[in-house]
Write a protein that holds these residues in place. Structure first.
Motif, PDB file in Angstrom:
ATOM      1  N   VAL A  14       0.840  -1.204   0.000  1.00  0.00           N
ATOM      2  CA  VAL A  14       0.000   0.000   0.000  1.00  0.00           C
ATOM      3  C   VAL A  14       0.876   1.256   0.000  1.00  0.00           C
ATOM      4  O   VAL A  14       0.622   2.211  -0.747  1.00  0.00           O
ATOM      5  N   GLY A  15       1.931   1.257   0.816  1.00  0.00           N
ATOM      6  CA  GLY A  15       2.835   2.413   0.845  1.00  0.00           C
ATOM      7  C   GLY A  15       3.524   2.619  -0.495  1.00  0.00           C
ATOM      8  O   GLY A  15       3.630   3.749  -0.989  1.00  0.00           O
ATOM      9  N   GLY A  16       4.007   1.543  -1.103  1.00  0.00           N
ATOM     10  CA  GLY A  16       4.647   1.650  -2.415  1.00  0.00           C
ATOM     11  C   GLY A  16       3.689   2.143  -3.480  1.00  0.00           C
ATOM     12  O   GLY A  16       4.043   2.968  -4.325  1.00  0.00           O
ATOM     13  N   ALA A  17       2.451   1.648  -3.432  1.00  0.00           N
ATOM     14  CA  ALA A  17       1.452   2.098  -4.404  1.00  0.00           C
ATOM     15  C   ALA A  17       1.120   3.575  -4.209  1.00  0.00           C
ATOM     16  O   ALA A  17       0.952   4.314  -5.188  1.00  0.00           O
ATOM     17  N   LEU A  18       1.046   4.021  -2.963  1.00  0.00           N
ATOM     18  CA  LEU A  18       0.766   5.443  -2.707  1.00  0.00           C
ATOM     19  C   LEU A  18       1.886   6.337  -3.235  1.00  0.00           C
ATOM     20  O   LEU A  18       1.626   7.381  -3.849  1.00  0.00           O
ATOM     21  N   THR A  45      11.271   6.337  -6.773  1.00  0.00           N
ATOM     22  CA  THR A  45      12.287   5.496  -6.148  1.00  0.00           C
ATOM     23  C   THR A  45      11.764   4.878  -4.858  1.00  0.00           C
ATOM     24  O   THR A  45      11.920   3.672  -4.626  1.00  0.00           O
ATOM     25  N   VAL A  46      11.133   5.668  -4.028  1.00  0.00           N
ATOM     26  CA  VAL A  46      10.594   5.144  -2.766  1.00  0.00           C
ATOM     27  C   VAL A  46       9.487   4.137  -3.042  1.00  0.00           C
ATOM     28  O   VAL A  46       9.441   3.058  -2.445  1.00  0.00           O
ATOM     29  N   GLY A  47       8.585   4.469  -3.966  1.00  0.00           N
ATOM     30  CA  GLY A  47       7.476   3.567  -4.276  1.00  0.00           C
ATOM     31  C   GLY A  47       7.939   2.228  -4.817  1.00  0.00           C
ATOM     32  O   GLY A  47       7.513   1.170  -4.353  1.00  0.00           O
ATOM     33  N   SER A  48       8.823   2.249  -5.779  1.00  0.00           N
ATOM     34  CA  SER A  48       9.297   0.990  -6.347  1.00  0.00           C
ATOM     35  C   SER A  48      10.144   0.220  -5.338  1.00  0.00           C
ATOM     36  O   SER A  48      10.127  -1.014  -5.313  1.00  0.00           O
ATOM     37  N   GLY A  49      10.873   0.925  -4.490  1.00  0.00           N
ATOM     38  CA  GLY A  49      11.658   0.249  -3.457  1.00  0.00           C
ATOM     39  C   GLY A  49      10.776  -0.472  -2.452  1.00  0.00           C
ATOM     40  O   GLY A  49      11.050  -1.624  -2.078  1.00  0.00           O
TER      41      GLY A  49
END
Length: 120
Positions: A14-18, A45-49
């Motif tokens: 959910v965090g990565g998708a946001l 970068t943060v989302g895909s990580g």
């Protein structure tokens, strides 16, 4: 997958998708190539990580988790560098900044470099 693992994996997804949605919104809403690139590189970068870490944890295989972690580290090291190089190339190609931009640090650096190469 057990509940103790499903909850953190779900939160990471959910965090990565946001963050991925925020990066996409930044690409759509921001005024010029430089600010768009900033949104895409940072939030992307943060989302895909986070998504990579979630996939590694969700697999429950240490080898896959290590590969996902290596991919995340590689992405963190390369995405900001590539964004900087693209912004520099756009500036050298004289892509204009949005009028709401307050300052242009690249122009200051170019003036300093020009003075160093061709002193008056």
């Amino acid at each position: 997958m057990t509940l103790w693992l499903a909850i953190p994996v779900s939160l990471l997804i959910v965090g990565g998708a946001l963050f991925a949605v925020l990066a996409a919104l930044g690409l759509l809403r921001l005024p010029d190539v430089y600010t768009r690139m900033h949104a895409a590189s940072k939030a992307g970068t943060v989302g895909s990580g986070l998504l990579l870490i979630a996939a590694g944890l969700g697999s429950q295989d240490p080898a896959i988790f290590i590969r996902a972690l290596a991919g995340f580290i590689f992405f963190i090291l390369t995405a900001p560098v590539s964004a900087h190089l693209l912004a520099r190339a756009a500036h050298l190609a004289h892509v204009p900044l949005d009028p709401s931009s307050i300052r242009d640090d690249y122009a200051r650096d170019e003036a300093r470099d020009e003075e160093t190469v061709h002193p008056k």
